[in-house]
Structures are given as structure tokens and as C-alpha cells.
Design a protein around this motif. Structure first.
Motif, PDB file in Angstrom:
ATOM      1  N   UNK A  90      -1.343   1.440 -43.606  1.00 34.68           N
ATOM      2  CA  UNK A  90      -2.746   1.096 -43.878  1.00 34.68           C
ATOM      3  C   UNK A  90      -3.683   2.190 -43.370  1.00 34.68           C
ATOM      4  N   UNK A  91      -3.399   2.725 -42.170  1.00 37.67           N
ATOM      5  CA  UNK A  91      -4.242   3.786 -41.610  1.00 37.67           C
ATOM      6  C   UNK A  91      -4.173   5.057 -42.442  1.00 37.67           C
ATOM      7  N   UNK A  92      -2.989   5.378 -42.961  1.00 38.54           N
ATOM      8  CA  UNK A  92      -2.837   6.569 -43.817  1.00 38.54           C
ATOM      9  C   UNK A  92      -3.648   6.396 -45.103  1.00 38.54           C
ATOM     10  N   UNK A  93      -3.557   5.219 -45.715  1.00 43.97           N
ATOM     11  CA  UNK A  93      -4.334   4.948 -46.932  1.00 43.97           C
ATOM     12  C   UNK A  93      -5.824   5.047 -46.620  1.00 43.97           C
ATOM     13  N   UNK A  94      -6.223   4.486 -45.488  1.00 45.92           N
ATOM     14  CA  UNK A  94      -7.611   4.544 -45.018  1.00 45.92           C
ATOM     15  C   UNK A  94      -8.084   5.996 -44.920  1.00 45.92           C
ATOM     16  N   UNK A  95      -7.256   6.839 -44.271  1.00 44.12           N
ATOM     17  CA  UNK A  95      -7.597   8.247 -44.091  1.00 44.12           C
ATOM     18  C   UNK A  95      -7.727   8.965 -45.433  1.00 44.12           C
ATOM     19  N   UNK A  96      -6.804   8.728 -46.336  1.00 41.68           N
ATOM     20  CA  UNK A  96      -6.826   9.400 -47.639  1.00 41.68           C
ATOM     21  C   UNK A  96      -8.106   9.043 -48.398  1.00 41.68           C
ATOM     22  N   UNK A  97      -8.497   7.777 -48.351  1.00 39.71           N
ATOM     23  CA  UNK A  97      -9.718   7.365 -49.054  1.00 39.71           C
ATOM     24  C   UNK A  97     -10.948   8.012 -48.423  1.00 39.71           C
ATOM     25  N   UNK A  98     -11.022   8.022 -47.094  1.00 40.75           N
ATOM     26  CA  UNK A  98     -12.167   8.653 -46.418  1.00 40.75           C
ATOM     27  C   UNK A  98     -12.195  10.151 -46.718  1.00 40.75           C
ATOM     28  N   UNK A  99     -11.042  10.817 -46.626  1.00 41.57           N
ATOM     29  CA  UNK A  99     -10.985  12.261 -46.896  1.00 41.57           C
ATOM     30  C   UNK A  99     -11.398  12.556 -48.337  1.00 41.57           C
ATOM     31  N   UNK A 100     -10.941  11.752 -49.289  1.00 41.71           N
ATOM     32  CA  UNK A 100     -11.306  11.960 -50.682  1.00 41.71           C
ATOM     33  C   UNK A 100     -12.810  11.730 -50.884  1.00 41.71           C
ATOM     34  N   UNK A 101     -13.357  10.717 -50.243  1.00 41.63           N
ATOM     35  CA  UNK A 101     -14.796  10.446 -50.359  1.00 41.63           C
ATOM     36  C   UNK A 101     -15.615  11.602 -49.808  1.00 41.63           C
ATOM     37  N   UNK A 102     -15.221  12.124 -48.659  1.00 42.08           N
ATOM     38  CA  UNK A 102     -15.929  13.264 -48.065  1.00 42.08           C
ATOM     39  C   UNK A 102     -15.803  14.483 -48.971  1.00 42.08           C
ATOM     40  N   UNK A 103     -14.626  14.688 -49.552  1.00 39.98           N
ATOM     41  CA  UNK A 103     -14.420  15.793 -50.481  1.00 39.98           C
ATOM     42  C   UNK A 103     -15.397  15.700 -51.656  1.00 39.98           C
ATOM     43  N   UNK A 104     -15.545  14.504 -52.225  1.00 34.94           N
ATOM     44  CA  UNK A 104     -16.447  14.315 -53.363  1.00 34.94           C
ATOM     45  C   UNK A 104     -17.892  14.605 -52.949  1.00 34.94           C
ATOM     46  N   UNK A 105     -18.305  14.115 -51.778  1.00 33.11           N
ATOM     47  CA  UNK A 105     -19.679  14.344 -51.305  1.00 33.11           C
ATOM     48  C   UNK A 105     -19.925  15.832 -51.094  1.00 33.11           C
ATOM     49  N   UNK A 106     -19.004  16.522 -50.429  1.00 31.37           N
ATOM     50  CA  UNK A 106     -19.162  17.963 -50.162  1.00 31.37           C
ATOM     51  C   UNK A 106     -19.165  18.747 -51.473  1.00 31.37           C
ATOM     52  N   UNK A 107     -18.322  18.349 -52.403  1.00 33.39           N
ATOM     53  CA  UNK A 107     -18.281  19.021 -53.708  1.00 33.39           C
ATOM     54  C   UNK A 107     -19.626  18.899 -54.420  1.00 33.39           C
ATOM     55  N   UNK A 108     -20.232  17.719 -54.372  1.00 31.84           N
ATOM     56  CA  UNK A 108     -21.539  17.524 -55.004  1.00 31.84           C
ATOM     57  C   UNK A 108     -22.619  18.332 -54.289  1.00 31.84           C
ATOM     58  N   UNK A 109     -22.584  18.363 -52.952  1.00 35.47           N
ATOM     59  CA  UNK A 109     -23.568  19.146 -52.203  1.00 35.47           C
ATOM     60  C   UNK A 109     -23.445  20.630 -52.545  1.00 35.47           C
TER      61      UNK A 109
END
Length: 154
Positions: free
Chosen positions: A85-104
Motif C-alpha cells: 500500500x505504501x509503495x502504491x501511495x508513493x508511486x501516485x504521489x510521485x506521478x502527481x508531482x511529476x505532472x505538476x512540475x511538467x506543467x510548471x
């Protein structure tokens, strides 16, 4: 010293960081809920009704049906389901941050494209920055090629 601390604490970067930490904590809770309450049950259903949060290896030798039962009896367990569950949690957070940084970065690139017209040029002899309309370098006094565009603008 108190005055210096007050100036430091009220600087824009420190306040931005504080806001970022608070929003990050709230975002982490949302993502944890998303993983624990929506994604993990769906994955478990697809894999044959497996509940990751209940997966564990009992190290004490006594049989327990749930992690809660084992913890109530202070049994040593390897909770690999919670780790998944923690690994899935991390992957989702990392992907979300990636999308935000990509847009910025995309927005920054658009801002960088709009540049002011250049009003200086480089002297080919001494590599000093000089006004674009200059016909002689003020630094090395070399004669420069006349720029027909600059002369036409005058």
C-alpha cells in the motif's frame, strides 16, 4: 537576534515553504485515502479479492487471522501488505508531482519565448557588449562594420 529571526521567518520563501508543507500534508492524506479506499480494493478485486492491508507473515509461530490480532498479542509480524500500500501511495504521489512540475515547466518555457529585442551586440575584437548602433567600440576603439539595419532605423 529576535529581529533577524522575524525577518527570516517572514520572508516570502519561508512562508511559501510553510504553505507547501501544509498543502503537501493534506495532499498526502488525500492520496493515502485514494490508495487505501479506492485503488487497493480495486486491485485486490482484480487479483481475486485480495486485501493488501491484511497480508502479513507471522514470525511468532502462533497463528493469527489478522494483523490486529497479532498486534494485540504483541506478536512479531512482517506486514508486507501495508508495504505494498505504501509503495502504491508513493508511486501516485510521485506521478502527481511529476505532472505538476511538467506543467510548471511548460508554462515557464512559454514565458521564456517572449524576449525583448536585443539592443546590444558584441565587439568582435574585444568581446565587450556595446550598443547595437555603435560604429566604434568604446572599450578597444576598433572600427566596427556598419549595421545597415541600425543605420536605417536612425
Amino acid at each position: 537576534m529576535l529581529k533577524e529571526f522575524k525577518e527570516f521567518a517572514l520572508k516570502g520563501n519561508v512562508m511559501d515553504l510553510a504553505v507547501g508543507v501544509v498543502i503537501g500534508a493534506a495532499f498526502g492524506k488525500i492520496v493515502s485515502s485514494l490508495v487505501n479506499d479506492i485503488i487497493t480494493p480495486l486491485i485486490g478485486l482484480l487479483l481475486g479479492k485480495v486485501d493488501f492491508s491484511s497480508l502479513f507473515i507471522n514470525l511468532s509461530g502462533t497463528h493469527y487471522n489478522t494483523i490486529g490480532e497479532a498486534k494485540a498479542n504483541s506478536a512479531a509480524t512482517l506486514n508486507y501488505g501495508l508495504f505494498i500500500n505504501s509503495v502504491i501511495d508513493f508511486v501516485i504521489i510521485a506521478f502527481s508531482i511529476f505532472i505538476v512540475i511538467k506543467q510548471l515547466n511548460r508554462f515557464k518555457r512559454k514565458q521564456e519565448v517572449v524576449k525583448a529585442p536585443e539592443n546590444t551586440k558584441e565587439c568582435p575584437h574585444c568581446i565587450t557588449s556595446i550598443p547595437i548602433k555603435a560604429t566604434r567600440c568604446p572599450h578597444c576603439t576598433s572600427m566596427l562594420e556598419t549595421n545597415s539595419k541600425a543605420l536605417a532605423q536612425e
